[in-house]
Design an enzyme around this catalytic site. Structure first.
Site: not given
Ligand SMILES: [Zn+2]
Length: 177
Positions: A5, A36, A38, A55, A63, A124-125
């Site tokens: 990530y 996306n 970003d 997403h 958390c 674009g999917t």
């Molecule tokens: Zn927490």
């Protein structure tokens, strides 16, 4: 996994919004529903409130125990794994992992918008990832028009009133100017 990530975060930090992002940002009347993770739409100038991240966002940690803690991360210098300052559980990127349910509020808002939309631009999917792809059906079922822009025919083609084949960076500036 955090290394992966953080590697992606570095790439996003160095990326620039493309002509499609910039064109969308010039139309504050449009709401954006994106898969996306970003922040390129926001960096192009879209208001935070007009972008719904189905997403999640890689620009934040949250958390894992869902105590409610969430914090932005510095994409260029992302933190290593660390405990939640509120409950001690582990923090993780605020993205939706495969098999997880989508965040409730963004999803409900997206459903509401797609039901009310006069027109849904599907950009674009491949429209194969559910439940997001179901939003296209929702607009159709509610009487809205569907316009699809993609580099190739997809699952969304059959639902399209109009289909534009090609890069969205080509079509969007022509469609929305
Ligand atoms: Zn927490």
């Amino acid at each position: 996994m955090i290394e992966w990530y953080n590697w992606r975060r570095g790439i996003i930090a160095g990326a620039e919004p493309n002509p499609a992002h910039l064109t969308l940002a010039q139309h504050p009347e449009l709401m954006q529903i994106t898969q996306n993770v970003d922040d390129l739409l926001e960096r192009a100038g879209c208001a935070k409130e007009s972008v719904i991240h189905l997403h999640g966002t890689i620009t934040h940690d949250r958390c894992h125990a869902r105590c409610g803690f969430q914090a932005p991360v510095d994409l260029q210098h992302p933190p290593e794994l660390r405990p939640c300052p509120m409950c001690g559980a582990r923090l993780r990127p605020a993205v939706v992992w495969f098999g997880e349910t989508l965040p409730q509020y963004p999803w409900q808002r997206a459903e509401q918008l797609c039901q009310q939309a006069d027109c849904l631009l599907v950009i674009g999917t491949s429209a194969t990832v559910y439940p997001a792809a179901g939003l296209i059906h929702l607009t159709r079922a509610s009487g809205g028009k569907v316009v699809v822009i993609n580099t190739q025919p997809s699952e969304a083609s059959a639902l399209a009133e109009v289909e534009l084949i090609g890069p969205c960076s080509h079509w969007l500036p022509r469609l929305l100017s």
